[in-house]
Design an enzyme around this catalytic site. Structure first.
Site, short mmCIF file in Angstrom:
data_model
loop_
_atom_site.label_atom_id
_atom_site.label_comp_id
_atom_site.label_asym_id
_atom_site.label_seq_id
_atom_site.Cartn_x
_atom_site.Cartn_y
_atom_site.Cartn_z
N SER A 1 0.87 -1.19 0.00
CA SER A 1 0.00 0.00 0.00
C SER A 1 0.90 1.23 0.00
O SER A 1 2.05 1.16 0.46
CB SER A 1 -0.86 0.01 1.27
OG SER A 1 -1.40 1.30 1.48
N TYR B 1 -2.10 -0.92 10.43
CA TYR B 1 -1.95 -1.13 8.98
C TYR B 1 -0.61 -0.60 8.48
O TYR B 1 0.10 -1.28 7.71
CB TYR B 1 -3.10 -0.42 8.28
CG TYR B 1 -3.25 -0.68 6.79
CD1 TYR B 1 -3.87 -1.83 6.32
CD2 TYR B 1 -2.81 0.26 5.85
CE1 TYR B 1 -4.05 -2.04 4.96
CE2 TYR B 1 -2.98 0.05 4.49
CZ TYR B 1 -3.61 -1.11 4.05
OH TYR B 1 -3.79 -1.31 2.69
N1 LIG Z 1 -8.51 -1.11 -1.96
C1 LIG Z 1 -7.55 -0.24 -1.72
O1 LIG Z 1 -7.73 0.98 -1.82
C2 LIG Z 1 -6.18 -0.73 -1.32
C3 LIG Z 1 -5.16 0.21 -1.28
C4 LIG Z 1 -3.88 -0.20 -0.92
C5 LIG Z 1 -3.64 -1.52 -0.62
N2 LIG Z 1 -4.65 -2.42 -0.67
C6 LIG Z 1 -4.34 -3.80 -0.32
O2 LIG Z 1 -4.82 -4.66 -1.31
C7 LIG Z 1 -5.08 -5.93 -0.75
C8 LIG Z 1 -6.45 -6.40 -1.21
O3 LIG Z 1 -7.43 -5.53 -0.69
P1 LIG Z 1 -8.78 -5.22 -1.47
O4 LIG Z 1 -8.81 -3.79 -1.72
O5 LIG Z 1 -8.94 -6.15 -2.59
O6 LIG Z 1 -9.84 -5.48 -0.31
P2 LIG Z 1 -10.90 -6.63 -0.11
O7 LIG Z 1 -11.46 -6.40 1.24
O8 LIG Z 1 -11.80 -6.67 -1.29
O9 LIG Z 1 -10.03 -7.96 -0.12
C9 LIG Z 1 -9.29 -8.38 0.98
C10 LIG Z 1 -9.41 -9.87 1.05
O10 LIG Z 1 -8.57 -10.37 2.11
C11 LIG Z 1 -9.29 -11.38 2.79
N3 LIG Z 1 -8.71 -11.56 4.11
C12 LIG Z 1 -8.65 -10.69 5.15
N4 LIG Z 1 -8.02 -11.25 6.19
C13 LIG Z 1 -7.67 -12.50 5.81
C14 LIG Z 1 -7.00 -13.58 6.44
N5 LIG Z 1 -6.55 -13.48 7.70
N6 LIG Z 1 -6.82 -14.72 5.75
C15 LIG Z 1 -7.26 -14.84 4.48
N7 LIG Z 1 -7.90 -13.86 3.83
C16 LIG Z 1 -8.11 -12.71 4.50
C17 LIG Z 1 -10.72 -10.90 2.79
O11 LIG Z 1 -11.61 -11.96 3.03
C18 LIG Z 1 -10.82 -10.35 1.37
O12 LIG Z 1 -11.16 -11.36 0.46
C19 LIG Z 1 -4.96 -5.77 0.76
O13 LIG Z 1 -3.72 -6.29 1.19
C20 LIG Z 1 -5.00 -4.26 0.95
O14 LIG Z 1 -4.30 -3.85 2.10
C21 LIG Z 1 -5.93 -2.06 -1.00
#
Ligand SMILES: NC(=O)c1ccc[n+]([C@@H]2O[C@H](COP(=O)([O-])OP(=O)(O)OC[C@H]3O[C@@H](n4cnc5c(N)ncnc54)[C@H](O)[C@@H]3O)[C@@H](O)[C@H]2O)c1
Length: 257
Positions: free
Chosen positions: A144, A157
Protein backbone atom coordinates in the site's frame (compact mmCIF):
# COMPACT_ATOMS: atom_id res chain seq x y z
CA UNK A 1 0.17 -12.98 -21.84
CA UNK A 2 0.27 -16.73 -21.61
CA UNK A 3 1.29 -18.43 -18.38
CA UNK A 4 0.78 -21.87 -19.90
CA UNK A 5 -0.61 -23.82 -16.94
CA UNK A 6 1.89 -22.40 -14.45
CA UNK A 7 0.43 -22.69 -10.97
CA UNK A 8 -0.42 -19.40 -9.24
CA UNK A 9 -1.61 -19.02 -5.66
CA UNK A 10 -3.70 -15.90 -5.07
CA UNK A 11 -4.64 -15.07 -1.49
CA UNK A 12 -7.77 -13.01 -0.98
CA UNK A 13 -8.87 -14.22 -4.40
CA UNK A 14 -12.57 -13.94 -3.63
CA UNK A 15 -12.63 -10.15 -3.50
CA UNK A 16 -11.25 -6.90 -4.84
CA UNK A 17 -7.68 -6.86 -6.10
CA UNK A 18 -7.12 -10.58 -5.46
CA UNK A 19 -10.24 -11.44 -7.45
CA UNK A 20 -9.13 -9.24 -10.36
CA UNK A 21 -5.70 -10.93 -10.30
CA UNK A 22 -7.23 -14.43 -10.21
CA UNK A 23 -9.51 -13.66 -13.15
CA UNK A 24 -6.68 -12.09 -15.17
CA UNK A 25 -4.41 -15.07 -14.47
CA UNK A 26 -7.19 -17.47 -15.46
CA UNK A 27 -7.64 -15.62 -18.75
CA UNK A 28 -3.86 -15.84 -19.26
CA UNK A 29 -4.00 -19.66 -18.92
CA UNK A 30 -2.37 -19.95 -15.51
CA UNK A 31 -3.67 -22.64 -13.15
CA UNK A 32 -5.09 -20.66 -10.24
CA UNK A 33 -5.43 -21.68 -6.59
CA UNK A 34 -7.20 -18.91 -4.72
CA UNK A 35 -8.13 -18.51 -1.10
CA UNK A 36 -11.37 -17.35 0.40
CA UNK A 37 -11.81 -16.37 4.02
CA UNK A 38 -15.49 -15.69 4.73
CA UNK A 39 -17.31 -15.71 1.41
CA UNK A 40 -17.36 -19.15 -0.19
CA UNK A 41 -20.02 -18.14 -2.72
CA UNK A 42 -17.85 -15.27 -3.95
CA UNK A 43 -14.92 -17.68 -4.45
CA UNK A 44 -17.19 -20.12 -6.29
CA UNK A 45 -18.26 -17.31 -8.61
CA UNK A 46 -14.61 -16.51 -9.42
CA UNK A 47 -13.92 -20.19 -10.13
CA UNK A 48 -16.98 -20.39 -12.37
CA UNK A 49 -15.88 -17.31 -14.32
CA UNK A 50 -12.38 -18.72 -14.84
CA UNK A 51 -13.79 -22.09 -15.91
CA UNK A 52 -16.26 -20.43 -18.29
CA UNK A 53 -13.30 -18.70 -19.96
CA UNK A 54 -11.60 -22.08 -20.40
CA UNK A 55 -9.22 -21.69 -17.43
CA UNK A 56 -8.40 -23.94 -14.49
CA UNK A 57 -8.90 -22.94 -10.86
CA UNK A 58 -9.53 -24.24 -7.38
CA UNK A 59 -10.49 -22.42 -4.19
CA UNK A 60 -9.58 -23.23 -0.59
CA UNK A 61 -10.69 -21.57 2.61
CA UNK A 62 -7.64 -20.26 4.40
CA UNK A 63 -6.72 -17.85 7.13
CA UNK A 64 -3.37 -16.71 5.75
CA UNK A 65 -2.05 -16.20 9.28
CA UNK A 66 -2.52 -19.91 10.03
CA UNK A 67 0.47 -22.08 9.27
CA UNK A 68 -1.79 -25.14 8.94
CA UNK A 69 -4.16 -23.40 6.49
CA UNK A 70 -1.26 -22.19 4.33
CA UNK A 71 0.24 -25.68 4.32
CA UNK A 72 -3.10 -27.21 3.28
CA UNK A 73 -3.54 -24.59 0.55
CA UNK A 74 -0.15 -25.22 -1.05
CA UNK A 75 -0.44 -29.00 -0.68
CA UNK A 76 -3.78 -28.89 -2.52
CA UNK A 77 -2.47 -26.56 -5.23
CA UNK A 78 0.63 -28.72 -5.81
CA UNK A 79 -1.43 -31.90 -5.93
CA UNK A 80 -3.75 -30.54 -8.61
CA UNK A 81 -1.48 -28.21 -10.61
CA UNK A 82 2.16 -29.01 -9.74
CA UNK A 83 4.80 -26.69 -8.21
CA UNK A 84 3.60 -23.21 -7.27
CA UNK A 85 5.69 -20.73 -9.27
CA UNK A 86 3.59 -17.60 -8.86
CA UNK A 87 2.24 -16.13 -5.65
CA UNK A 88 0.14 -13.01 -5.17
CA UNK A 89 -0.43 -11.97 -1.59
CA UNK A 90 -3.57 -9.84 -1.70
CA UNK A 91 -5.41 -11.01 1.44
CA UNK A 92 -5.40 -8.32 4.07
CA UNK A 93 -7.31 -6.15 6.48
CA UNK A 94 -7.54 -2.37 6.45
CA UNK A 95 -6.55 -0.16 9.37
CA UNK A 96 -8.84 -0.16 12.37
CA UNK A 97 -8.73 3.64 12.69
CA UNK A 98 -8.40 3.31 16.44
CA UNK A 99 -6.28 6.01 18.10
CA UNK A 100 -2.96 4.54 19.16
CA UNK A 101 -3.47 4.98 22.90
CA UNK A 102 -6.78 3.11 22.69
CA UNK A 103 -5.57 0.29 20.45
CA UNK A 104 -5.38 -3.08 22.15
CA UNK A 105 -2.59 -5.49 21.37
CA UNK A 106 -5.22 -7.88 19.98
CA UNK A 107 -6.45 -5.20 17.52
CA UNK A 108 -2.89 -4.38 16.45
CA UNK A 109 -2.04 -8.06 16.13
CA UNK A 110 -5.11 -8.94 14.06
CA UNK A 111 -4.00 -6.63 11.24
CA UNK A 112 -0.34 -7.63 11.59
CA UNK A 113 -1.28 -11.29 11.32
CA UNK A 114 -3.35 -10.88 8.15
CA UNK A 115 -1.15 -8.32 6.37
CA UNK A 116 2.37 -9.41 7.41
CA UNK A 117 2.40 -12.87 8.98
CA UNK A 118 0.28 -14.10 6.06
CA UNK A 119 2.79 -13.13 3.34
CA UNK A 120 5.64 -14.46 5.54
CA UNK A 121 3.95 -17.87 5.70
CA UNK A 122 2.92 -18.07 2.04
CA UNK A 123 6.31 -16.89 0.73
CA UNK A 124 8.10 -19.38 2.98
CA UNK A 125 5.87 -22.23 1.84
CA UNK A 126 6.40 -21.35 -1.83
CA UNK A 127 10.18 -21.39 -1.35
CA UNK A 128 10.11 -24.66 0.60
CA UNK A 129 7.87 -26.21 -2.05
CA UNK A 130 10.41 -25.43 -4.76
CA UNK A 131 13.34 -27.01 -2.94
CA UNK A 132 13.09 -30.19 -4.96
CA UNK A 133 12.12 -28.45 -8.20
CA UNK A 134 14.30 -26.66 -10.71
CA UNK A 135 13.27 -23.28 -12.02
CA UNK A 136 12.41 -19.96 -10.49
CA UNK A 137 9.27 -18.25 -9.27
CA UNK A 138 7.64 -14.84 -8.96
CA UNK A 139 6.04 -13.34 -5.89
CA UNK A 140 4.02 -10.12 -5.83
CA UNK A 141 2.98 -8.69 -2.47
CA UNK A 142 0.10 -6.23 -2.47
CA UNK A 143 1.38 -3.56 -0.15
CA UNK A 144 0.00 0.00 0.00
CA UNK A 145 1.15 3.59 -0.35
CA UNK A 146 0.78 3.52 3.44
CA UNK A 147 3.90 1.38 3.65
CA UNK A 148 5.54 4.83 3.61
CA UNK A 149 2.81 7.44 4.02
CA UNK A 150 1.40 7.27 7.55
CA UNK A 151 -2.18 7.92 8.63
CA UNK A 152 -3.35 8.79 12.11
CA UNK A 153 -5.28 5.77 13.32
CA UNK A 154 -3.25 3.45 11.11
CA UNK A 155 -0.59 2.24 13.55
CA UNK A 156 -1.69 -1.33 12.78
CA UNK A 157 -1.95 -1.13 8.98
CA UNK A 158 0.98 1.22 8.38
CA UNK A 159 3.24 -0.97 10.55
CA UNK A 160 2.13 -4.11 8.74
CA UNK A 161 2.64 -2.64 5.27
CA UNK A 162 5.96 -1.07 6.27
CA UNK A 163 7.03 -4.51 7.45
CA UNK A 164 5.79 -6.04 4.21
CA UNK A 165 7.98 -3.60 2.25
CA UNK A 166 11.05 -4.79 4.12
CA UNK A 167 10.02 -8.44 3.86
CA UNK A 168 9.76 -7.92 0.09
CA UNK A 169 13.25 -6.44 -0.29
CA UNK A 170 14.89 -8.88 2.12
CA UNK A 171 13.41 -11.87 0.31
CA UNK A 172 14.34 -10.39 -3.06
CA UNK A 173 17.97 -10.26 -1.96
CA UNK A 174 17.98 -13.66 -0.33
CA UNK A 175 16.10 -15.48 -3.10
CA UNK A 176 17.67 -13.85 -6.18
CA UNK A 177 20.31 -16.61 -6.53
CA UNK A 178 17.46 -19.11 -6.75
CA UNK A 179 15.69 -17.17 -9.49
CA UNK A 180 12.79 -16.21 -7.26
CA UNK A 181 11.77 -12.60 -7.89
CA UNK A 182 9.94 -10.79 -5.11
CA UNK A 183 8.22 -7.48 -5.80
CA UNK A 184 5.48 -5.38 -4.27
CA UNK A 185 2.71 -3.28 -5.70
CA UNK A 186 1.62 -0.28 -3.63
CA UNK A 187 -1.87 0.87 -4.57
CA UNK A 188 -3.49 4.13 -3.57
CA UNK A 189 -7.29 4.30 -3.48
CA UNK A 190 -8.75 1.34 -5.36
CA UNK A 191 -12.49 0.74 -5.69
CA UNK A 192 -12.93 -2.55 -3.82
CA UNK A 193 -14.93 -3.56 -0.73
CA UNK A 194 -12.04 -2.08 1.29
CA UNK A 195 -13.46 1.28 0.15
CA UNK A 196 -17.10 0.24 0.50
CA UNK A 197 -18.18 3.54 2.06
CA UNK A 198 -16.96 5.44 -1.02
CA UNK A 199 -18.63 2.91 -3.32
CA UNK A 200 -21.90 3.44 -1.43
CA UNK A 201 -21.71 7.22 -1.17
CA UNK A 202 -21.15 9.21 -4.39
CA UNK A 203 -20.41 12.33 -2.33
CA UNK A 204 -17.59 10.63 -0.44
CA UNK A 205 -16.20 9.16 -3.66
CA UNK A 206 -16.22 12.59 -5.33
CA UNK A 207 -14.47 14.21 -2.33
CA UNK A 208 -11.80 11.54 -2.20
CA UNK A 209 -11.31 11.49 -5.99
CA UNK A 210 -10.81 15.25 -5.93
CA UNK A 211 -7.80 14.74 -3.63
CA UNK A 212 -6.15 12.41 -6.17
CA UNK A 213 -4.12 14.31 -8.80
CA UNK A 214 -5.23 11.90 -11.54
CA UNK A 215 -8.82 12.85 -10.63
CA UNK A 216 -10.23 9.43 -9.86
CA UNK A 217 -9.80 6.29 -7.79
CA UNK A 218 -8.21 3.22 -9.36
CA UNK A 219 -9.86 -0.01 -10.47
CA UNK A 220 -8.82 -3.46 -9.27
CA UNK A 221 -8.32 -4.53 -12.89
CA UNK A 222 -5.65 -1.83 -13.29
CA UNK A 223 -3.75 -3.28 -10.32
CA UNK A 224 -4.13 -6.77 -11.80
CA UNK A 225 -2.63 -5.60 -15.12
CA UNK A 226 0.45 -4.38 -13.24
CA UNK A 227 0.69 -7.59 -11.21
CA UNK A 228 0.54 -9.70 -14.37
CA UNK A 229 3.30 -7.61 -15.93
CA UNK A 230 5.50 -8.28 -12.87
CA UNK A 231 4.76 -12.00 -13.21
CA UNK A 232 5.54 -12.04 -16.92
CA UNK A 233 8.85 -12.76 -18.68
CA UNK A 234 9.00 -9.08 -19.67
CA UNK A 235 9.72 -8.24 -16.01
CA UNK A 236 12.52 -10.79 -15.69
CA UNK A 237 15.14 -8.35 -14.34
CA UNK A 238 12.84 -6.68 -11.79
CA UNK A 239 13.11 -7.85 -8.20
CA UNK A 240 12.97 -6.07 -4.85
CA UNK A 241 10.92 -3.24 -6.35
CA UNK A 242 7.77 -1.62 -5.06
CA UNK A 243 5.69 -0.22 -7.90
CA UNK A 244 3.28 2.51 -6.83
CA UNK A 245 -0.10 2.66 -8.59
CA UNK A 246 -2.00 5.60 -7.11
CA UNK A 247 -2.68 8.38 -9.63
CA UNK A 248 0.05 10.41 -7.83
CA UNK A 249 -1.89 10.45 -4.52
CA UNK A 250 1.22 9.65 -2.48
CA UNK A 251 3.08 12.60 -4.05
CA UNK A 252 0.70 15.12 -2.52
CA UNK A 253 2.25 15.05 0.95
CA UNK A 254 3.82 18.26 2.24
CA UNK A 255 2.29 20.45 -0.48
CA UNK A 256 1.84 24.15 0.17
CA UNK A 257 4.43 24.34 2.94
N1 LIG B 1 -8.51 -1.11 -1.96
C1 LIG B 1 -7.55 -0.24 -1.72
O1 LIG B 1 -7.73 0.98 -1.82
C2 LIG B 1 -6.18 -0.73 -1.32
C3 LIG B 1 -5.16 0.21 -1.28
C4 LIG B 1 -3.88 -0.20 -0.92
C5 LIG B 1 -3.64 -1.52 -0.62
N2 LIG B 1 -4.65 -2.42 -0.67
C6 LIG B 1 -4.34 -3.80 -0.32
O2 LIG B 1 -4.82 -4.66 -1.31
C7 LIG B 1 -5.08 -5.93 -0.75
C8 LIG B 1 -6.45 -6.40 -1.21
O3 LIG B 1 -7.43 -5.53 -0.69
P1 LIG B 1 -8.78 -5.22 -1.47
O4 LIG B 1 -8.81 -3.79 -1.72
O5 LIG B 1 -8.94 -6.15 -2.59
O6 LIG B 1 -9.84 -5.48 -0.31
P2 LIG B 1 -10.90 -6.63 -0.11
O7 LIG B 1 -11.46 -6.40 1.24
O8 LIG B 1 -11.80 -6.67 -1.29
O9 LIG B 1 -10.03 -7.96 -0.12
C9 LIG B 1 -9.29 -8.38 0.98
C10 LIG B 1 -9.41 -9.87 1.05
O10 LIG B 1 -8.57 -10.37 2.11
C11 LIG B 1 -9.29 -11.38 2.79
N3 LIG B 1 -8.71 -11.56 4.11
C12 LIG B 1 -8.65 -10.69 5.15
N4 LIG B 1 -8.02 -11.25 6.19
C13 LIG B 1 -7.67 -12.50 5.81
C14 LIG B 1 -7.00 -13.58 6.44
N5 LIG B 1 -6.55 -13.48 7.70
N6 LIG B 1 -6.82 -14.72 5.75
C15 LIG B 1 -7.26 -14.84 4.48
N7 LIG B 1 -7.90 -13.86 3.83
C16 LIG B 1 -8.11 -12.71 4.50
C17 LIG B 1 -10.72 -10.90 2.79
O11 LIG B 1 -11.61 -11.96 3.03
C18 LIG B 1 -10.82 -10.35 1.37
O12 LIG B 1 -11.16 -11.36 0.46
C19 LIG B 1 -4.96 -5.77 0.76
O13 LIG B 1 -3.72 -6.29 1.19
C20 LIG B 1 -5.00 -4.26 0.95
O14 LIG B 1 -4.30 -3.85 2.10
C21 LIG B 1 -5.93 -2.06 -1.00
Amino acid sequence: MDFASTCAVVTGGESGIGKACALALGRAHASVALTWFEDEAAAAAVIAEINAAGGKAIARQADVSSEADVEALFTAAEAVFGPVRMLINSAGLNMTGIPFQDMSLAQFDRVLRADLHGPFLTCRRLVRGLERNEGGARIVNISSIHERAPRAGGADYDSAKGGLAQLTTTLALELAPRGIAVNAVAPGMILTPMNQSALDDPGELERKAAAIPWGRAGRPEEVADLVLYLLSPAADYITGATVVIDGALSLTVAQGA
